[in-house]
Structure formats: C-alpha cells, structure tokens
Design a protein around this motif. Sequence first.
Motif, PDB file in Angstrom:
ATOM      1  N   PRO A  40       0.559  97.978 113.688  1.00 64.65           N
ATOM      2  CA  PRO A  40       1.507  96.704 113.864  1.00 64.65           C
ATOM      3  C   PRO A  40       2.636  97.031 114.803  1.00 64.65           C
ATOM      4  O   PRO A  40       3.072  98.038 115.177  1.00 64.65           O
ATOM      5  N   PHE A  41       2.658  95.718 115.629  1.00 69.37           N
ATOM      6  CA  PHE A  41       3.479  95.832 116.763  1.00 69.37           C
ATOM      7  C   PHE A  41       4.318  94.616 117.092  1.00 69.37           C
ATOM      8  O   PHE A  41       3.352  93.651 116.775  1.00 69.37           O
ATOM      9  N   LEU A  42       5.329  94.460 117.568  1.00 73.43           N
ATOM     10  CA  LEU A  42       5.988  93.094 118.056  1.00 73.43           C
ATOM     11  C   LEU A  42       6.542  93.441 119.396  1.00 73.43           C
ATOM     12  O   LEU A  42       7.168  94.387 119.580  1.00 73.43           O
ATOM     13  N   SER A  43       6.223  92.433 120.041  1.00 72.99           N
ATOM     14  CA  SER A  43       6.559  92.369 121.552  1.00 72.99           C
ATOM     15  C   SER A  43       6.816  91.255 122.160  1.00 72.99           C
ATOM     16  O   SER A  43       6.200  90.093 121.744  1.00 72.99           O
ATOM     17  N   THR A  44       7.895  90.943 123.034  1.00 68.33           N
ATOM     18  CA  THR A  44       8.233  89.938 123.984  1.00 68.33           C
ATOM     19  C   THR A  44       7.658  89.846 125.199  1.00 68.33           C
ATOM     20  O   THR A  44       7.287  91.093 125.326  1.00 68.33           O
ATOM     21  N   LEU A  45       7.007  88.509 125.346  1.00 68.03           N
ATOM     22  CA  LEU A  45       6.239  88.559 126.550  1.00 68.03           C
ATOM     23  C   LEU A  45       6.913  88.002 127.764  1.00 68.03           C
ATOM     24  O   LEU A  45       7.783  87.430 127.578  1.00 68.03           O
ATOM     25  N   ARG A  46       6.515  88.398 128.907  1.00 68.08           N
ATOM     26  CA  ARG A  46       7.126  87.986 130.138  1.00 68.08           C
ATOM     27  C   ARG A  46       5.903  87.011 130.651  1.00 68.08           C
ATOM     28  O   ARG A  46       4.922  87.033 130.181  1.00 68.08           O
ATOM     29  N   ALA A  47       6.275  86.248 131.711  1.00 72.81           N
ATOM     30  CA  ALA A  47       4.988  85.363 132.431  1.00 72.81           C
ATOM     31  C   ALA A  47       4.149  86.100 133.129  1.00 72.81           C
ATOM     32  O   ALA A  47       4.575  87.221 133.530  1.00 72.81           O
ATOM     33  N   GLY A  48       2.982  85.658 132.697  1.00 68.68           N
ATOM     34  CA  GLY A  48       1.826  86.716 133.345  1.00 68.68           C
ATOM     35  C   GLY A  48       0.316  86.053 132.820  1.00 68.68           C
ATOM     36  O   GLY A  48       0.415  85.343 132.176  1.00 68.68           O
ATOM     37  N   ILE A  49      -0.470  87.260 132.767  1.00 69.22           N
ATOM     38  CA  ILE A  49      -1.954  86.658 132.447  1.00 69.22           C
ATOM     39  C   ILE A  49      -2.199  87.463 131.277  1.00 69.22           C
ATOM     40  O   ILE A  49      -2.063  88.831 131.147  1.00 69.22           O
ATOM     41  N   VAL A  50      -2.796  86.827 130.149  1.00 72.89           N
ATOM     42  CA  VAL A  50      -3.432  87.383 129.103  1.00 72.89           C
ATOM     43  C   VAL A  50      -5.066  87.147 129.407  1.00 72.89           C
ATOM     44  O   VAL A  50      -5.643  86.484 129.686  1.00 72.89           O
ATOM     45  N   ALA A  51      -5.339  88.730 129.071  1.00 73.51           N
ATOM     46  CA  ALA A  51      -6.983  88.796 129.464  1.00 73.51           C
ATOM     47  C   ALA A  51      -7.526  89.014 128.050  1.00 73.51           C
ATOM     48  O   ALA A  51      -7.350  89.990 127.518  1.00 73.51           O
ATOM     49  N   VAL A  52      -8.340  88.182 127.727  1.00 74.87           N
ATOM     50  CA  VAL A  52      -8.950  88.068 126.457  1.00 74.87           C
ATOM     51  C   VAL A  52     -10.644  88.545 126.547  1.00 74.87           C
ATOM     52  O   VAL A  52     -11.079  87.878 127.378  1.00 74.87           O
ATOM     53  N   ARG A  53     -10.926  89.712 126.070  1.00 76.08           N
ATOM     54  CA  ARG A  53     -12.307  90.088 126.420  1.00 76.08           C
ATOM     55  C   ARG A  53     -13.137  89.997 125.011  1.00 76.08           C
ATOM     56  O   ARG A  53     -12.880  90.488 124.070  1.00 76.08           O
ATOM     57  N   THR A  54     -14.205  89.269 125.238  1.00 68.97           N
ATOM     58  CA  THR A  54     -15.299  89.174 124.279  1.00 68.97           C
ATOM     59  C   THR A  54     -16.646  89.426 124.853  1.00 68.97           C
ATOM     60  O   THR A  54     -17.128  88.885 125.607  1.00 68.97           O
ATOM     61  N   GLY A  55     -17.217  90.631 124.345  1.00 70.20           N
ATOM     62  CA  GLY A  55     -18.342  91.331 124.902  1.00 70.20           C
ATOM     63  C   GLY A  55     -18.011  91.438 126.429  1.00 70.20           C
ATOM     64  O   GLY A  55     -17.415  92.083 126.847  1.00 70.20           O
ATOM     65  N   SER A  56     -18.985  90.887 127.315  1.00 66.24           N
ATOM     66  CA  SER A  56     -18.950  91.166 128.600  1.00 66.24           C
ATOM     67  C   SER A  56     -18.049  89.655 129.394  1.00 66.24           C
ATOM     68  O   SER A  56     -18.030  89.847 130.673  1.00 66.24           O
ATOM     69  N   GLU A  57     -17.638  88.985 128.492  1.00 67.24           N
ATOM     70  CA  GLU A  57     -16.875  87.712 128.933  1.00 67.24           C
ATOM     71  C   GLU A  57     -15.351  88.292 129.134  1.00 67.24           C
ATOM     72  O   GLU A  57     -14.757  88.710 127.997  1.00 67.24           O
ATOM     73  N   THR A  58     -14.568  87.724 130.070  1.00 67.81           N
ATOM     74  CA  THR A  58     -13.126  87.883 130.033  1.00 67.81           C
ATOM     75  C   THR A  58     -12.605  86.547 130.308  1.00 67.81           C
ATOM     76  O   THR A  58     -12.969  86.024 131.468  1.00 67.81           O
ATOM     77  N   THR A  59     -11.829  85.936 129.576  1.00 66.01           N
ATOM     78  CA  THR A  59     -11.123  84.853 129.694  1.00 66.01           C
ATOM     79  C   THR A  59      -9.474  85.005 129.913  1.00 66.01           C
ATOM     80  O   THR A  59      -8.997  85.680 129.359  1.00 66.01           O
TER      81      THR A  59
END
Length: 133
Positions: A40-59
């Motif tokens: 469990p973890f809580l963090s504030t985010l700065r502006a930037g890119i979220v990279a979501v990986r599912t299998g061989s695809e990255t969004t």
Amino acid sequence: MATFKFELVSPERLVLSTEVDQVDLPGVDGDFGVLANHSPFLSTLRAGIVAVRTGSETTRIFVRGGFADVSPAGLTVLAETAIPVAELKPDQIAAEIRDAEEDVADAKTPDARTRAEQKLAQLRDVASALQAA
C-alpha cells in the motif's frame, strides 16, 4: 506476469479501467512503478506521463498533477487532467504557451500573474512530456 486492477480518473470522466501488468507514474518525489501485489502506497503526482503496460502494449497518458493510491484492490489515479499522448498536438500546445506567456506579461494583479504563471508552467510540462514520449 500477474495483473492488477488500474483505474485512471479525471474530473471529466473515467479515463481508463482495466487489468494491467505494470504502471509507471511521475511522483513528486521521483518516478515509480507499480506491479501486482505492491505494498500500500499513496503519492502525489507531478505533471508527466503515466505508462500503462498490458502484455506487449504500452499506453501513454499525460497527467497534470493528482494522486496515486496503491491498495490491495489495485491502483487508482485521481488526476487533475488526463490526456492520451496520442491526442496531444505539439502545434496547439506551442500556440497555447505563447498565449500564456502574453497573459503573464499582461497580468495586472499579483493573483492574476500567479494564475497565469501556473497555467504557463503546466503547458510547458505538457510540451516537455511530448518531447520525452
């Protein structure tokens, strides 16, 4: 690889809700990655890119601030703004930066100047994220 539930929410809508392998996020204290069964973890985010990986695809999704909450149920990101990188137009961002620079120069009160500077900083974050993506 084990998967986990990931949801990305902006004030306008639920941007993404799916099972994923890994999510990399821009935390204010540094970038971090989340895999299944993360503590469990809580963090504030700065502006930037979220990279979501599912299998061989990255969004890749640009976020402008927010919070990331990792729990046994998965990862939830509450973002101030969330825009898929594919939808960002560099020419449009450049024009908005020029307009924001003019707004800073034309600000008549300290409060107006602060708001204009914040908007300009956010737009520059978008432009930086586009160059890095």
